[in-house]
Write a protein that holds these residues in place. Structure first.
Motif, PDB file in Angstrom:
ATOM      1  N   SER A 169      23.568 -21.558  21.577  1.00 37.46           N
ATOM      2  CA  SER A 169      24.792 -21.512  22.380  1.00 37.46           C
ATOM      3  C   SER A 169      25.309 -22.916  22.661  1.00 37.46           C
ATOM      4  O   SER A 169      26.517 -23.167  22.631  1.00 37.46           O
ATOM      5  CB  SER A 169      24.531 -20.779  23.700  1.00 37.46           C
TER       6      SER A 169
ATOM      7  N   LYS B   9      23.169 -17.779  14.266  1.00 40.13           N
ATOM      8  CA  LYS B   9      23.331 -16.631  15.159  1.00 40.13           C
ATOM      9  C   LYS B   9      22.806 -15.357  14.492  1.00 40.13           C
ATOM     10  O   LYS B   9      22.211 -14.488  15.152  1.00 40.13           O
ATOM     11  CB  LYS B   9      24.801 -16.478  15.555  1.00 40.13           C
TER      12      LYS B   9
ATOM     13  N   GLU C 149      27.014 -24.080  19.622  1.00 36.88           N
ATOM     14  CA  GLU C 149      28.308 -23.409  19.487  1.00 36.88           C
ATOM     15  C   GLU C 149      29.369 -24.065  20.370  1.00 36.88           C
ATOM     16  O   GLU C 149      30.486 -24.344  19.917  1.00 36.88           O
ATOM     17  CB  GLU C 149      28.157 -21.938  19.867  1.00 36.88           C
TER      18      GLU C 149
END
Length: 398
Positions: free
Chosen positions: A293, A255, A296
């Protein structure tokens, strides 16, 4: 699945952020910003700061000297550590052999080794891979022949990361050839200063000395240095590798790299306008943002399963595969964004008193070196092809 954090979790996250924002020494931050290689002293100094805070071993139980944090706290800490850009502690003692020792070792072994690992006074290397035995680790051949109260070791370990910094090395050795390969493997702790051990550097494509070849010639190791029973090393090995593979995910660092890429794309011009306005580059960056994402939410889904008490199975393999593929993709787009500014290798200018300015954006001089070394990410920790076999076996029952 509930992905929201509790008020206590949010308060803990804020505490971690504040600590990381104020505790990284300026000299270390300068090196990190420049993309310069870190020395052992840099890691030791940072890890002792974490130790003094009581945060050096997030996954260890309190009775072993660790934080005793739950899975959510560990997730938050590791995420914020990556987002901050702080060095991730060297894993061989803290994340690998330490948990093996407190899970499978006897009380004498715990007392001897765990304090030195926690304080970063004793450094470890991992003796797993050999010439001809990497992905197929069970085919390792380094012999450990019993001679009274000792084993005599002969063989070679290869790609041994940071062995030139290590005080001890944990090794998988072959103590029997009579059963199936996995049943003839034992787990030994070896003082790396023992006579008969030689370490030869292997310089990687980024020009750095990360890995080594470690040769054992008639090395005598006390039997009391064996973890668990003779022939039970494969159990320790699988336990250790699951920890290693999950740690490779390093979501926070990915990130942070996305943030860095966005900032660069507003700084660097392409055809007279910011690179971020280039449709092709913007599409690539957006695609990687979506993939990060996805990683994640996959990790959060596994976190939820942990909190519900489910056993860890194929999840570390999924995180290892996707984490390393994204690491490579991000480093590739970083080089694309920087162009020729990524070509010079870092020179540790500050260490030599040079007042020459950086060429290109800050830290650009590590672009190609990082890109090239990241090619190894899908190999170390168990090649991604092997991870896919593990997933097929456990998930698809193939």
């Amino acid at each position: 699945m509930d992905l929201s954090f509790t008020a206590e979790d949010s308060a803990f996250r804020d505490e971690v952020r504040q600590f990381l924002a104020t505790s990284i020494p300026d000299s270390l931050r300068d090196k990190l910003d420049q993309g310069a290689p870190l020395l052992k002293s840099d890691y030791v100094g940072w890890q002792k700061i974490l130790y003094d805070k009581g945060w050096i071993a997030p996954g260890w139980p309190k009775e072993a000297g660790g934080c005793g944090w739950n899975a959510t706290q560990q997730y938050i800490f590791n995420l914020e550590l990556g987002l901050s850009g702080a060095p991730r502690p060297i894993p061989f003692g803290l994340n690998m052999v330490g948990p093996v020792i407190y899970s499978f070792g006897n009380e004498a072994q715990k007392a001897q080794h765990l304090p030195g690992i926690l304080k970063s006074d004793v450094w470890w290397a991992q003796g797993y891979s050999e010439p001809g035995a990497g992905s197929d680790l069970a085919s390792l051949r380094m012999a450990a022949v019993r001679d009274g109260d000792h084993y005599i070791l002969n063989g070679t370990k290869l790609w041994t990361t940071m062995a030139h910094w290590a005080d001890w090395i944990f090794c998988l050795v072959r103590t029997s050839n009579e059963a199936k390969p996995q049943d003839g493997i034992s787990f030994l702790l070896v003082d790396i200063t023992t006579p008969g051990i030689s370490i030869d550097p292997v310089i990687t494509i980024d020009g750095e000395h990360h890995v080594n070849q470690v040769t054992f010639e008639d090395v005598r190791v006390p039997v009391e240095n064996r973890i668990g029973k003779e022939g039970a090393g494969w159990t320790c090995a699988k336990f250790l590798l699951a920890n290693e593979r999950q740690a490779i995910t390093d979501l926070g660092a990915k990130k942070r790299m996305l943030q860095r890429l966005r900032a660069l794309a507003t700084e660097i011009n392409a055809n007279g306008k910011p690179l971020l306005q280039d449709p092709d580059f913007s599409r690539k960056l957006t695609d990687l943002d979506i993939q990060v994402s996805g990683l994640e939410y996959t990790e959060l889904r596994f976190l939820d399963a942990q909190l519900r008490g489910e056993e860890r199975g194929f999840e570390p393999s999924i995180l290892k595969v996707r984490g390393t593929e994204l690491q490579q993709a991000l480093s590739e787009l970083y080089v694309e964004a920087l162009g020729y500014f990524a070509l010079p290798y870092p020179t540790n200018r500050g260490d030599h008193g040079s007042n020459m300015p950086e060429s290109g954006p800050q830290g650009a001089a590590n672009g190609v070196a990082h890109f090239l070394y990241s090619r190894a990410a899908t190999i170390y920790g168990g090649t991604n092809e092997i991870q896919k076999n593990i997933m097929a076996k456990l998930l698809l029952r193939a």
